[in-house]
Structure formats: C-alpha cells, structure tokens
Scaffold this active site. Structure first.
Site, PDB file in Angstrom:
ATOM      1  N   SER A  43      -8.854   0.787   1.140  1.00  0.00           N
ATOM      2  CA  SER A  43      -8.639   0.181  -0.177  1.00  0.00           C
ATOM      3  C   SER A  43      -7.338  -0.597  -0.195  1.00  0.00           C
ATOM      4  O   SER A  43      -7.264  -1.690  -0.767  1.00  0.00           O
ATOM      5  CB  SER A  43      -8.618   1.264  -1.260  1.00  0.00           C
ATOM      6  OG  SER A  43      -9.843   1.950  -1.328  1.00  0.00           O
ATOM      7  N   GLU A  44      -6.290  -0.016   0.414  1.00  0.00           N
ATOM      8  CA  GLU A  44      -5.009  -0.720   0.547  1.00  0.00           C
ATOM      9  C   GLU A  44      -4.338  -0.366   1.862  1.00  0.00           C
ATOM     10  O   GLU A  44      -4.581   0.710   2.434  1.00  0.00           O
ATOM     11  CB  GLU A  44      -4.034  -0.370  -0.595  1.00  0.00           C
ATOM     12  CG  GLU A  44      -4.350  -1.028  -1.932  1.00  0.00           C
ATOM     13  CD  GLU A  44      -5.206  -0.159  -2.832  1.00  0.00           C
ATOM     14  OE1 GLU A  44      -5.723  -0.670  -3.837  1.00  0.00           O
ATOM     15  OE2 GLU A  44      -5.379   1.038  -2.496  1.00  0.00           O
ATOM     16  N   THR A  45      -3.507  -1.289   2.326  1.00  0.00           N
ATOM     17  CA  THR A  45      -2.591  -1.080   3.438  1.00  0.00           C
ATOM     18  C   THR A  45      -1.212  -1.497   2.955  1.00  0.00           C
ATOM     19  O   THR A  45      -1.073  -2.523   2.269  1.00  0.00           O
ATOM     20  CB  THR A  45      -2.988  -1.915   4.661  1.00  0.00           C
ATOM     21  OG1 THR A  45      -4.268  -1.473   5.138  1.00  0.00           O
ATOM     22  CG2 THR A  45      -1.973  -1.789   5.787  1.00  0.00           C
TER      23      THR A  45
END
Length: 285
Positions: A43-45
């Site tokens: 979903s995020e980095t």
C-alpha cells in the site's frame, strides 16, 4: 542501500499492513522512489531521507502510483525502524518525530508487559462536504439502505482526505466491493480518494468496530489497516457527539490480513495506535 519490511497494526508476522522502509538518505530521485514503491507493491513504501533528528526525521511516502503527504501505518512502521536504528540503550520509549509533507507527526510508545503499542498524534480534523448516499452506495456496490441513516457520509481529513461511510451492519461491510466506474465518478472532482467504511458489529467481542478501506485511485484496491482513515473516523465520531473516543477497530479480515487499530480522541486531540512487527531486512542492488 538498506531496506526493511515490517507488519503494522498487528502483534504477529504476516498479518496487519505490510510496509517497506528504505534508508534512502537523500540519494534517490523522486522518479526512482516511485519505481521502487511500484516494485514493492505494498500500500505504501517510505523513504528515510535524513537520519539527522533535528526536530524530526525527513520521510517521504509513496503508494505504487504516487507520493502522498501522510499515511498512518507508514508513520508508525517507519518510526519503529528509526527507533531501532538510532535509539541509544534505554531510549526505547523515546518519542520520535517524523517530518512529513503534511507536517511533523510525533510517535511515542506505551508498554503493557511485553506488549508494545506505538501511538501517533494526528493533525486536528478538517470536515468537508456531506455526500449523497446514492452515488456512494453505487461506488460500493451496495444499496442505499445498507448505509446508515443515522450518521452522514462525510469527507474528513487529518492529513489525507477520506470519505467516511457508516454502514448498517457487518453483512453490508463484507458485501461491499468497488464498482470502478461509479467510484471514479464519485472521486473525480474531489480531493478525497479514500473510501472508508465501518460498522459497529466487530467479529471479536473485545473490539468495538469493524472497517474496510478502498483507494484504487492510489493503486490500492483495498488496504488491510489504515491509520490515516481511522484518525479521520475518530474525528468524525467526536464531531457526531462522542465525547471521548477510546475504541478498538478491526480491519483487513476480508483480505486475510487481520489488523487491530486503537483510537483515542476528544475535541482537542486524535491518536491512533498499534503494534509493529519486524519481518525482514535487506539491501537494494
């Protein structure tokens, strides 16, 4: 270049929300960061741009498709990595501040025996328009009577605008699925691209609410645990008349990634908490 993988809003590996944390140290272009985030496909980095804690650590957050100014589980997960990489002996409870595009977000820890919960204090909520139920229901492939008639559908932001949608029961929560054309029409002219749905029928009697979050615009069909959206929920509930929010929220069960988020809020502050578990460490080539 070192990177870490952690699971956030869970007390065991391979549950909660996955996060990749890259020690970029100012050595990567925005284009390269975006390509790495797409490669990780979580979903995020996040990218730690500076290890100089002069007021806060500079951190950037990318979804698989774009950079965003704030997100909850990346904030907690990155703070956990930073503390492990920088804290001196005896400083495991020291507050860590992340400098994000949305502002400085402090993260602190609390311990209950061996169990640790990290808490982030989010920005005060901003309340946007209240939406008609019909197009929102269409975007979720639900009927309008599956949306609660007692509470509004409203855009709320504690840094990332979110459409907060109260549902009647868990059957509606589990049945929801994004109709992409209706979703695109709903968010096309709005800053809010996240659609966060919740009900007061959790699976576990120890919990208070069950929730799901969809953000296909950001390349996230569904998110297993969303700190920013739960912060919006906490602000929304206070606005709707709950004096002191102290809740446990389930999320991610439909994805096979069961997650637990803790909410604390009143008219003066919003906090979202959860546990972080280390999964892997490696190097980018």
């Amino acid at each position: 270049m070192r990177f870490h993988i952690v699971d956030v809003f869970t007390q065991r590996r391979y549950a909660g929300n996955q996060l990749a944390v890259v020690e970029s140290r100012g050595e990567l272009s925005s284009k390269t960061m975006q390509r790495i985030a797409a490669e990780m496909d979580y979903s995020e980095t996040t990218f730690i741009e500076s290890f100089d804690a002069n007021g806060g650590y500079d951190v950037r957050i990318f979804t698989p498709t774009e950079e965003i100014p704030f997100a909850g589980h990346p904030t907690l997960g990155t703070a956990a990595v930073l503390r492990e990489r920088t804290a001196e002996d005896g400083d495991r409870d020291a507050e860590i501040a992340l400098d994000l595009p949305v502002g400085t977000i402090p993260v602190r820890s609390e311990h209950d025996g061996e169990r640790e919960t990290l808490w982030m204090r989010q920005q005060q909520p901003e309340f946007g328009e209240q939406l008609d139920r019909e197009p929102v229901a269409a975007a979720l492939s639900l009927s309008t009577n599956e949306l609660s008639a007692d509470q509004p559908v409203q855009i709320v932001s504690t840094g990332l605008p979110t459409i907060v949608v109260p549902l009647t029961d868990r059957s509606a929560l589990e049945a929801a699925t994004i109709d992409r054309s209706a979703y695109d029409a709903l968010v096309e002219s709005r800053d809010a691209k996240n659609v966060f749905i919740f009900c007061d029928e959790p699976r576990n009697d120890d919990n208070d609410l069950a929730a799901r979050m969809f953000a296909p615009y950001h390349g996230v069909p569904e998110d297993p645990a969303t700190g920013s959206a739960n912060g919006c929920l906490a602000g929304y509930l206070v606005e709707q008349g709950t004096d002191d929010v102290a809740l446990r929220v389930e999320q991610g069960y439909e994805m096979g990634r069961p997650s637990l988020l803790h909410l604390r809020a009143d008219e003066h502050s919003i906090e979202v908490g959860g546990s972080v578990v280390r999964v892997a460490t490696g190097e980018l080539l």
